[in-house]
Design a protein around this motif. Structure first.
Motif, PDB file in Angstrom:
ATOM      1  N   LYS A  73       0.750  -1.101  -0.046  1.00  0.00           N
ATOM      2  CA  LYS A  73       0.221  -0.132  -0.051  1.00  0.00           C
ATOM      3  C   LYS A  73       0.854   1.232  -0.067  1.00  0.00           C
ATOM      4  O   LYS A  73       1.824   1.293   0.936  1.00  0.00           O
ATOM      5  N   VAL A  74       0.470   2.100  -0.898  1.00  0.00           N
ATOM      6  CA  VAL A  74       1.274   3.407  -0.849  1.00  0.00           C
ATOM      7  C   VAL A  74       0.291   4.680  -0.669  1.00  0.00           C
ATOM      8  O   VAL A  74      -0.798   4.663  -1.366  1.00  0.00           O
ATOM      9  N   TRP A  75       0.594   5.467   0.261  1.00  0.00           N
ATOM     10  CA  TRP A  75      -0.067   6.527   0.477  1.00  0.00           C
ATOM     11  C   TRP A  75       0.512   7.691  -0.188  1.00  0.00           C
ATOM     12  O   TRP A  75       1.771   7.947   0.068  1.00  0.00           O
ATOM     13  N   LEU A  76       0.087   8.608  -1.444  1.00  0.00           N
ATOM     14  CA  LEU A  76       0.458   9.459  -1.839  1.00  0.00           C
ATOM     15  C   LEU A  76       0.127  10.779  -1.748  1.00  0.00           C
ATOM     16  O   LEU A  76      -0.930  11.176  -1.732  1.00  0.00           O
ATOM     17  N   ASN A  77       1.337  11.740  -1.038  1.00  0.00           N
ATOM     18  CA  ASN A  77       0.760  12.611  -0.710  1.00  0.00           C
ATOM     19  C   ASN A  77       0.711  13.711  -1.592  1.00  0.00           C
ATOM     20  O   ASN A  77       1.184  13.807  -2.871  1.00  0.00           O
ATOM     21  N   GLY A 103       8.249  13.365  -4.790  1.00  0.00           N
ATOM     22  CA  GLY A 103       7.482  14.019  -3.979  1.00  0.00           C
ATOM     23  C   GLY A 103       7.329  13.148  -2.469  1.00  0.00           C
ATOM     24  O   GLY A 103       8.442  12.432  -2.278  1.00  0.00           O
ATOM     25  N   GLU A 104       6.331  13.084  -1.837  1.00  0.00           N
ATOM     26  CA  GLU A 104       6.325  12.388  -0.682  1.00  0.00           C
ATOM     27  C   GLU A 104       5.291  11.323  -0.528  1.00  0.00           C
ATOM     28  O   GLU A 104       4.134  11.346  -1.115  1.00  0.00           O
ATOM     29  N   ALA A 105       5.617  10.092  -0.029  1.00  0.00           N
ATOM     30  CA  ALA A 105       4.744   8.832   0.033  1.00  0.00           C
ATOM     31  C   ALA A 105       4.945   7.857   1.223  1.00  0.00           C
ATOM     32  O   ALA A 105       6.205   8.007   1.837  1.00  0.00           O
ATOM     33  N   TYR A 106       4.164   7.396   1.735  1.00  0.00           N
ATOM     34  CA  TYR A 106       4.013   6.473   3.010  1.00  0.00           C
ATOM     35  C   TYR A 106       4.031   5.073   2.338  1.00  0.00           C
ATOM     36  O   TYR A 106       3.083   4.824   1.651  1.00  0.00           O
ATOM     37  N   PHE A 107       4.925   4.210   2.555  1.00  0.00           N
ATOM     38  CA  PHE A 107       4.785   2.914   2.132  1.00  0.00           C
ATOM     39  C   PHE A 107       4.742   1.984   3.182  1.00  0.00           C
ATOM     40  O   PHE A 107       5.343   1.967   4.264  1.00  0.00           O
TER      41      PHE A 107
END
Lengths: 399, 201
Positions: free
Chosen positions: A200-204, A226-230
């Motif tokens: 799962k990747v949350w893309l900011n 950019g920024e993402a939470y993996f």
């Protein structure tokens, strides 16, 4: 605290705790001195004076560059008759990791041989995100726009079917080559993507992710701007690699956050859980790759212009709260917070005086509110005020 | 800056080095190379020479390892040997320098980068006065100030590097502070504004 009551500016400058506060403050010193000022407001004048004298005396420093640090060490080793270059490289690598993990505040450099060749989606680096429309670009070039504020995209195991905000799209993967997909999220929007391997990747806001619809190569590689939470699905046979600007993060299964916006000088990686290896491809004469293993709760900031890195143990929740629509800060520069608010709402916020940007901000901002309300919350903690211009831009002024 | 909690680590690291551990030397090197380089550049304009001297400091550590004693202050040890090497080197290179006593060896205390920032809009006159006051400090005063405010050394450490007793090194810094305060204390609206801003960061 009592002994400070009769201190003059000179006494303060003679005090170790006071100097530490000015030079390299920890939470302890900050709490102590802010508390002291609150209790003894009449000492403000003396402390002000001491601070100015300190700043006058604190002079500009020369630094050894990365190459020079290496070069001098190389010469030392040569003279010490350790001739094997590989041994030498190992030395520094372990030393640097040791330093990063066990000592705080040091700048360290690491050197290892270049091993892996970069992957194939180079072209993505040149495309700008800007304030384009949020969209997903499929391997055949067709685009699907993402209209929601927070889009959800999820892939089936074979990568041929994807669900975008409840609509199902079919995508054919004819040959054996990886089908590259790309998600572009402009400022003001966010997205959650579930890749075909379950990662799962949350893309900011203001970010792009480029990835194959199904991972058929030996490694699972994606590219981030950019920024993402993996939250990476475990698969020891196929390491997951994130490429972001000059750095590469290799993992087997873990959770972490990377922030690598093209306009920021710093690339920041925060590890929540598991183990990752951070690699940096050096530029210049040495052209080596440096790598370091990160431990949970560690944050590494990489300065792309100097190649220096800074490591720190942090409260991870502050760095990933953006995915729940919150921004959390602890003694962050106001300018950094403002940048994030700008990206999130896709608005322009100018500072009337650059100095304002240095105010320190702590606390939570709820991004469900309008930007005006967020600025009002900021106003409560730092001495600023704001105005909205007729073109919709905001201006922050000092009070 | 350096914290006292590191003292135990220092002792440990150093004893590992004395026992023949070469890996730990690279750790020592990485931790101190920038501080050493900056300190060296205050004495010598020639950066290559400073690098050579740093190299020499570490090489002689390796060579003389078996003769060295325990320490819990590696940094001080390194700073001291670097200073000795640089001054010797400067005297070798330049015959004029050879006449200068160690007390008068020039030390470069640069105008603080904080002052050039937009952060302080000190008016030109006050800036000029302050910069003049800084330049009028004696060379050892400058060094003492540097060691105190840039390197964060304690007075005992400063006296060791300057070959002074504790009281004299304190007095050196004290007099320098007083000099600046005299200028600062002239009322100035701008300065007060600046100070307000510093405190509210």
């Amino acid at each position: 605290m009592e002994k400070y009551r009769d201190y003059t500016a000179v006494d303060f400058l003679n005090d170790e705790s006071f100097l530490t506060w000015l030079n390299n403050p920890t939470q302890k010193e900050n709490d102590f001195w802010n508390g002291f000022l609150k209790e003894h407001p009449y000492k403000k004048a003396e402390i002000r004076e001491a601070t100015l004298v300190f700043n006058l005396f604190h002079s500009r420093e020369e630094k050894l560059g990365l190459n020079e640090t290496y070069e001098v060490w190389n010469r030392i080793q040569r003279e010490a008759k350790v001739s094997k270059r590989t041994v030498l490289l190992k030395f520094i690598k372990y030393a640097a990791i040791f330093l990063l993990v066990f000592l705080s505040g040091g700048i360290s450099y690491y050197f290892i041989q270049h091993t892996e060749k970069p992957i194939h989606f180079e072209l993505a680096e040149t495309t700008q995100t800007g304030s384009n429309e949020a969209r997903i670009i499929l391997s055949d070039g067709s685009e699907v726009s993402l209209e929601k504020q927070i889009s959800e995209i999820s892939y089936s195991r074979n990568g041929q079917q994807l669900i975008v905000n409840n609509d199902t799209i079919n995508q054919h993967s004819g040959n054996q080559k990886e089908q590259i997909n790309k998600v572009i999220i402009p400022y003001g929007k966010k997205s959650m993507i579930m890749l075909s391997d379950g990662t799962k990747v949350w893309l900011n806001a203001g970010s792009q992710l480029i990835y194959p619809s199904v991972f058929i190569n030996k490694t699972r590689q994606v590219m981030l701007i950019g920024e993402a939470y993996f939250d990476v699905a475990k698969n020891p046979e196929k390491p997951f690699i994130v490429r972001a600007s000059d750095i590469q993060i290799q993992v087997l299964g873990t959770r972490f956050d990377i922030s690598a916006y093209p306009e920021d000088k710093m690339i920041q990686t925060v590890l929540e859980e598991g183990k990752v290896t951070l690699k940096y491809s050096g530029k210049g004469i040495l052209d080596k790759e440096y790598s370091v293993d990160m431990v949970p709760n560690q944050k590494i900031e990489f300065n792309r212009s100097t190649g220096e890195s800074k490591s720190q143990m942090v409260d991870v929740s502050k760095y990933i709260s953006w995915k729940e629509g919150m921004l959390e800060f602890e003694k962050a520069d106001l300018i950094r917070a403002i940048k994030q608010v700008e990206r999130y709402y896709d608005v322009k916020i100018r500072l009337a005086d650059p100095m304002i940007g240095l105010y320190k901000l702590s606390g939570k901002l709820d991004l469900k509110d309008e930007p005006e309300e967020v600025l009002n919350v900021i106003k409560l903690t730092v001495p600023i005020d704001w105005q909205k211009k007729s073109n919709g831009d905001f201006v922050i002024i000092g009070k | 800056m350096y914290s006292v909690e590191n003292k135990e680590d220092e002792r440990l690291i150093w004893s590992r080095f004395l026992k023949g551990d070469n890996q730990v030397l690279s750790l020592i090197y990485l931790q101190h190379s920038n501080a050493l380089f900056d300190y060296g550049c205050r004495f010598a304009v020639d950066k290559h020479m400073v690098k050579d001297c740093i190299q020499e400091v570490f090489c002689s550590l390796i060579r003389t390892r078996s003769n060295l004693g325990e320490t819990d202050n590696i940094r001080l040890y390194l700073l001291k040997s670097l200073k000795r090497k640089i001054i010797r080197e400067l005297k070798n290179v330049n015959s004029q320098s050879s006449l200068i006593t160690e007390q008068d060896f020039p030390f470069d205390l640069r105008w603080s980068e904080n002052m050039d920032d937009q952060l302080y809009d000190l008016d030109e006159e006050k800036k000029h006065l302050l910069s003049e006051a800084m330049q009028s400090l004696t060379e050892r005063q400058k060094e003492a100030i540097y060691l105190r405010f840039n390197r964060g050394l304690e007075y005992e450490e400063i006296s060791f590097l300057l070959n002074l007793n504790y009281q004299s090194s304190r007095a050196l810094i004290h007099r320098a502070i007083e000099k600046l305060r005299e200028i600062i204390q002239v009322p100035n609206k701008k300065i007060n504004h600046v100070l307000f801003c510093i405190l509210h960061q």
